[in-house]
Write a protein that holds these residues in place. Structure first.
Motif, mmCIF file in Angstrom:
data_model
loop_
_atom_site.group_PDB
_atom_site.id
_atom_site.type_symbol
_atom_site.label_atom_id
_atom_site.label_comp_id
_atom_site.label_asym_id
_atom_site.label_seq_id
_atom_site.Cartn_x
_atom_site.Cartn_y
_atom_site.Cartn_z
ATOM 1 N N ARG A 14 61.488 -24.569 23.023
ATOM 2 C CA ARG A 14 59.922 -24.952 23.439
ATOM 3 C C ARG A 14 59.364 -23.676 23.541
ATOM 4 N N SER A 15 59.705 -22.520 22.660
ATOM 5 C CA SER A 15 59.173 -21.270 22.817
ATOM 6 C C SER A 15 57.610 -21.201 22.115
ATOM 7 N N ARG A 16 56.786 -20.405 22.551
ATOM 8 C CA ARG A 16 55.348 -20.154 21.946
ATOM 9 C C ARG A 16 55.877 -19.488 20.512
ATOM 10 N N LEU A 20 54.428 -20.760 17.185
ATOM 11 C CA LEU A 20 53.233 -19.873 16.479
ATOM 12 C C LEU A 20 53.761 -20.129 14.796
ATOM 13 N N LEU A 21 55.176 -19.745 14.777
ATOM 14 C CA LEU A 21 55.610 -19.772 13.464
ATOM 15 C C LEU A 21 55.653 -21.309 12.784
ATOM 16 N N ARG A 143 49.872 -15.276 26.251
ATOM 17 C CA ARG A 143 48.875 -16.182 26.730
ATOM 18 C C ARG A 143 47.820 -16.633 25.740
ATOM 19 N N HIS A 144 47.931 -15.838 24.655
ATOM 20 C CA HIS A 144 46.793 -16.318 23.497
ATOM 21 C C HIS A 144 47.541 -17.490 22.596
ATOM 22 N N VAL A 153 49.402 -26.160 18.066
ATOM 23 C CA VAL A 153 49.037 -25.051 18.494
ATOM 24 C C VAL A 153 47.739 -24.419 18.555
ATOM 25 N N ALA A 154 46.978 -23.967 19.605
ATOM 26 C CA ALA A 154 45.821 -23.492 19.536
ATOM 27 C C ALA A 154 45.774 -22.103 19.730
#
Length: 184
Positions: A14-16, A20-21, A143-144, A153-154
């Motif tokens: 569940r990683s950011r 992102l990828l 945090r982005h 994803v935003a």
């Protein structure tokens, strides 16, 4: 267009970093590239930790990378370096597994203090593995990266604005490689 292997070096499902990828995968696919995801965390731990280069899953990962024109490698930054699971995979690949490939390194982390991990930790390894062209990488603060209720994803504007030209550069480099491959 080009074949891109998209490697997530995050140990978390569940990683950011992984989200992102996968966000970038969709963008590259929309540009006409064939994107093949590879989550290192799904490879057998006994093969990674036991340095079993003959394990079918490790051989399949190596074959996937061999097939690629380009590779996107994303990792969270831990203690100023890329993740241990990513290191384990890179150690098991052939010495020149990235020969002839265009590579885009990406990293995420909790502090701007980790921004140089791409250039000082990851880029030298990618170059030593024969990458033909390691394009400018990109570091994004955790945090982005926001995850919406639907799982999409935003990105905060400062992350999106910086990431956009990096992805364009990678895609353009792949376009050139695809033309060369077709001519060869």
């Amino acid at each position: 267009m080009a074949v891109v292997v998209s490697i997530s070096g995050s140990p978390s499902a569940r990683s950011r970093t992984a989200r992102l990828l996968r966000h970038l995968d969709a963008r590259l696919a929309a540009e006409g590239h064939e994107v093949l995801p590879l989550d290192v965390r799904t490879l057998p731990a006994e093969a990674l930790m036991g340095a079993d280069t003959g394990h079918p899953a490790i051989r399949a990962a190596a074959a996937l990378i061999e097939r690629a024109d380009g590779v996107v490698i994303a990792t969270p930054v831990y203690k100023a370096a890329y993740s241990g699971v990513l290191k384990a995979l890179l150690d098991l690949l052939p010495q020149f597994a990235l020969a002839g490939k265009t590579v885009l390194p990406l990293a995420t982390g909790g502090s701007i203090a980790h921004v140089l991990a791409i250039d000082y930790a990851l880029r030298p390894v990618l170059s030593s593995m024969g990458a033909t062209h390691v394009v400018q990488g990109w570091f994004t603060l955790d945090r982005h990266i926001s995850v919406r209720e639907d799982g999409s994803v935003a990105l905060a504007p400062e992350a999106a604005d910086g990431l956009d030209p990096v992805v364009r550069q990678f895609s353009a480099a792949l376009g050139g490689r695809a033309v060369l491959a077709a001519a060869g």
